[in-house]
Design a protein around this motif. Structure first.
Motif, PDB file in Angstrom:
ATOM      1  N   SER A 280     -13.394  38.715  25.552  1.00  8.88           N
ATOM      2  CA  SER A 280     -12.786  39.407  26.695  1.00  8.88           C
ATOM      3  C   SER A 280     -11.313  39.077  26.883  1.00  8.88           C
ATOM      4  CB  SER A 280     -13.540  39.037  27.981  1.00  8.88           C
ATOM      5  OG  SER A 280     -13.287  37.674  28.313  1.00  8.88           O
ATOM      6  N   GLY A 281     -10.854  37.951  26.333  1.00  5.32           N
ATOM      7  CA  GLY A 281      -9.477  37.514  26.577  1.00  5.32           C
ATOM      8  C   GLY A 281      -9.301  36.864  27.942  1.00  5.32           C
ATOM      9  N   ALA A 282     -10.366  36.699  28.711  1.00  8.17           N
ATOM     10  CA  ALA A 282     -10.267  36.076  30.042  1.00  8.17           C
ATOM     11  C   ALA A 282      -9.757  34.640  29.916  1.00  8.17           C
ATOM     12  CB  ALA A 282     -11.629  36.085  30.726  1.00  8.17           C
ATOM     13  N   VAL A 283      -8.915  34.240  30.860  1.00  7.56           N
ATOM     14  CA  VAL A 283      -8.248  32.935  30.791  1.00  7.56           C
ATOM     15  C   VAL A 283      -8.699  32.034  31.939  1.00  7.56           C
ATOM     16  CG1 VAL A 283      -6.018  31.739  30.810  1.00  7.56           C
ATOM     17  CG2 VAL A 283      -6.213  33.997  29.772  1.00  7.56           C
ATOM     18  N   GLN A 284      -8.963  30.765  31.637  1.00 14.06           N
ATOM     19  CA  GLN A 284      -9.169  29.729  32.652  1.00 14.06           C
ATOM     20  C   GLN A 284      -8.110  28.659  32.426  1.00 14.06           C
ATOM     21  OE1 GLN A 284     -13.504  29.421  31.300  1.00 14.06           O
ATOM     22  NE2 GLN A 284     -13.596  28.552  33.364  1.00 14.06           N
ATOM     23  N   THR A 285      -7.625  28.060  33.494  1.00 10.39           N
ATOM     24  CA  THR A 285      -6.526  27.087  33.378  1.00 10.39           C
ATOM     25  C   THR A 285      -6.885  25.785  34.090  1.00 10.39           C
ATOM     26  OG1 THR A 285      -4.946  28.921  33.371  1.00 10.39           O
ATOM     27  CG2 THR A 285      -4.051  26.739  33.815  1.00 10.39           C
ATOM     28  N   TRP A 286      -6.518  24.666  33.464  1.00  9.73           N
ATOM     29  CA  TRP A 286      -6.675  23.333  34.058  1.00  9.73           C
ATOM     30  C   TRP A 286      -5.364  22.567  33.891  1.00  9.73           C
ATOM     31  CZ3 TRP A 286     -10.175  25.778  30.963  1.00  9.73           C
ATOM     32  CH2 TRP A 286     -11.477  25.946  31.453  1.00  9.73           C
ATOM     33  N   HIS A 287      -5.285  21.426  34.556  1.00  8.12           N
ATOM     34  CA  HIS A 287      -4.104  20.576  34.407  1.00  8.12           C
ATOM     35  C   HIS A 287      -4.538  19.119  34.332  1.00  8.12           C
ATOM     36  CE1 HIS A 287       0.146  19.509  34.784  1.00  8.12           C
ATOM     37  NE2 HIS A 287      -0.289  18.461  35.467  1.00  8.12           N
ATOM     38  N   LEU A 288      -3.942  18.372  33.420  1.00 10.94           N
ATOM     39  CA  LEU A 288      -4.108  16.918  33.358  1.00 10.94           C
ATOM     40  C   LEU A 288      -2.767  16.275  33.672  1.00 10.94           C
ATOM     41  CD1 LEU A 288      -6.161  16.353  30.059  1.00 10.94           C
ATOM     42  CD2 LEU A 288      -6.925  15.768  32.372  1.00 10.94           C
ATOM     43  N   ASP A 289      -2.777  15.234  34.506  1.00  6.98           N
ATOM     44  CA  ASP A 289      -1.517  14.548  34.804  1.00  6.98           C
ATOM     45  C   ASP A 289      -0.961  13.854  33.565  1.00  6.98           C
ATOM     46  OD1 ASP A 289      -1.562  15.358  37.403  1.00  6.98           O
ATOM     47  OD2 ASP A 289      -2.586  13.549  38.137  1.00  6.98           O
TER      48      ASP A 289
END
Ligand SMILES: [Fe+2]
Length: 476
Positions: A280-289
């Protein structure tokens, strides 16, 4: 039909005077090896039949190019053909006749004028991007290619190793930097990769590649493009680990000589992680310090509503600066071995990262049939002070156990796992590595039994091959 060349036996050993025997791996090899029949010492399984192709730098001196870094050497291809004749393998090695090599090897009577020409070239609109595929090889459709991190892929003949120009894509996608680590998806029957496109808007272009044709999957916008040597994959997602260093596109445009000076470290930025669904190309985003620097991911999996990615990380990108030839040839070469860690990415919740209680390693390989669910990883490792990589290691990430393999004065390259086609369990197969013998000043292929991680056979070459990067075994 081409007649088989005569069988070569191992020549007599030569002793090196240097204390750092691994330094030989960072010297140019001016010779080539024509297709040569070599004796297999020991035994290899009867099912092992195919061609191993591998690339790496073979030339570190060129009249029209300054080469100071391991990653910048000009490519040499090595081919191992095994399984045609009991007890005998065929080996060849050849400098890749790329356009970049042709430019670099031109006589240069006026080095200062050349330096000036290199500086004004971008203002004339020329972008002499390299096609010198010294990092990895892949079969893309019916083409065999040697890859570096530009979008120009060098085609070559997998039997003769002759260069065949560059791979042409019949599509409209554009980019400037990419990886030499496309992911093969056996279920979908295609490759996935990405490239960074620099312009008024900077994007990472994730794409699917069916044979030679690329299809846009998703454009990921960014104002600070991360340098990513590779990316991760699970059965249904691509995972981009976007930590520092960041590429400075303007510097990249106008400073063609040294790629690494176009990178800037900013540890305070931490790491953005984006997962793109393969369909689908769907994107999920996370962040690590934590700022993560990585060359290689190992494998990713999907557990419940989380994604997991095992990878090899460094505290920062200083390892890039350390892999200069001067250091690698010195009596105290750098230790380019990272830590094996696991990132967890829950659908709802923050990302976390933990170290696995296993030895550090590099150039990781898994059983490609277990991608998405693998336990074993094979890599190079380093224990002895005063050498570069000096051993191979097999790690069971589920049990936390490991098994090393090493030999006196032996400096192995990437261990390529070849599965027994009749096998049920993950580690039934062999591991093949091109190893530099620092005492004898030549290289050899070793074939290890993957389960016991003990040597089954070796094939000694009549020359040394400098330390390289990646390769692939193509079973018949
Ligand atoms: Fe790599």
């Amino acid at each position: 039909m081409v007649a088989a060349p005569p069988l070569r036996r191992s020549p007599e050993p030569v002793r090196s005077s240097s204390r750092n025997l691994s330094a030989l791996g960072f010297r140019s090899q001016p010779k080539e090896l024509p297709r040569t029949r070599l004796r297999i010492e020991g035994d290899v399984p009867t099912w092992l039949r195919g061609t191993l192709l591998r690339t790496g730098p073979g030339t570190f001196e060129a009249p029209s190019r300054d080469i100071e870094h391991w990653f910048m050497g000009l490519a040499m291809l090595v081919r191992l053909r095994i399984g045609d004749e009991p007890g005998v393998a065929e080996v060849s090695a050849k400098h890749l006749k790329s356009h970049a090599r042709e430019r670099a090897m031109r006589p240069n009577p006026f080095p200062r004028l050349r330096a000036l020409a290199e500086r004004i070239r971008p203002f004339l609109g020329e972008r002499p991007t390299t096609d010198d595929g010294s990092v990895n090889v892949a079969r893309i459709g019916d083409a065999m290619v040697a890859m570096t991190e530009t979008t120009r892929r060098a085609r070559f003949d997998p039997t003769t190793l002759e260069a065949l120009g560059t791979l042409e894509h019949r599509d409209v996608l554009e980019g400037h930097l990419t990886t030499a680590h496309p992911h093969w998806d056996a279920k979908r029957g295609c490759h996935f990769n990405y490239m960074s496109r620099f312009g008024p808007k900077v994007v990472h272009v994730a794409y699917r590649m069916d044979a030679g044709r690329r299809h846009l999957l998703r454009e990921l916008e960014t104002d600070r493009p991360a340098y990513m040597h590779s990316f991760g994959a699970t059965p249904n997602h691509l995972i981009f680990v976007e930590g520092p260093p960041f590429v400075q596109p303007l510097k990249l445009r106008f400073l063609t000589a040294d790629f690494f000076s176009c990178l800037t470290w900013d540890g305070a930025a931490g790491t953005r992680i984006r997962a793109v669904h393969k369909d689908s190309g769907a994107v999920q985003t996370w962040h690590l310090d934590e700022p993560l620097f990585t060359f290689h991911t190992i494998d990713g999996r999907e557990t419940g509503d989380s994604l997991e990615l095992d990878l090899i990380t460094y505290p920062d990108s200083s390892v890039l600066q350390e892999l200069v030839l001067e250091r690698l040839r010195s009596e105290g070469p750098p230790k380019a071995i990272g830590a094996v860690r696991r990132i967890r990415l829950p659908s709802h919740g923050p990302a976390t990262i933990d170290g696995l209680d296993v030895p550090g390693l590099e150039l990781p390989r898994i059983d490609p049939r277990r991608a998405g669910d693998s336990r074993m990883v094979y890599g190079v490792t380093n224990d002895l002070p005063g050498t570069f990589v000096d051993g191979l290691v097999k790690v069971d990430r589920a049990k936390g156990t490991h098994t090393p393999w090493r030999g006196d004065g032996l400096f192995p390259g990437e261990p390529i796992f070849v599965p027994d086609p009749r096998a049920a369990s993950e580690d039934e197969g062999v591991v093949i590595s091109l190893v530099l013998d620092g005492h004898r000043e030549r290289s050899l292929f070793v074939v290890l039994d993957a389960k016991s991680f003990t040597e089954r056979a070796r094939i000694e070459l009549p020359l040394f091959v400098p330390q390289g990067f990646h390769g692939e075994f193509f079973a018949d």
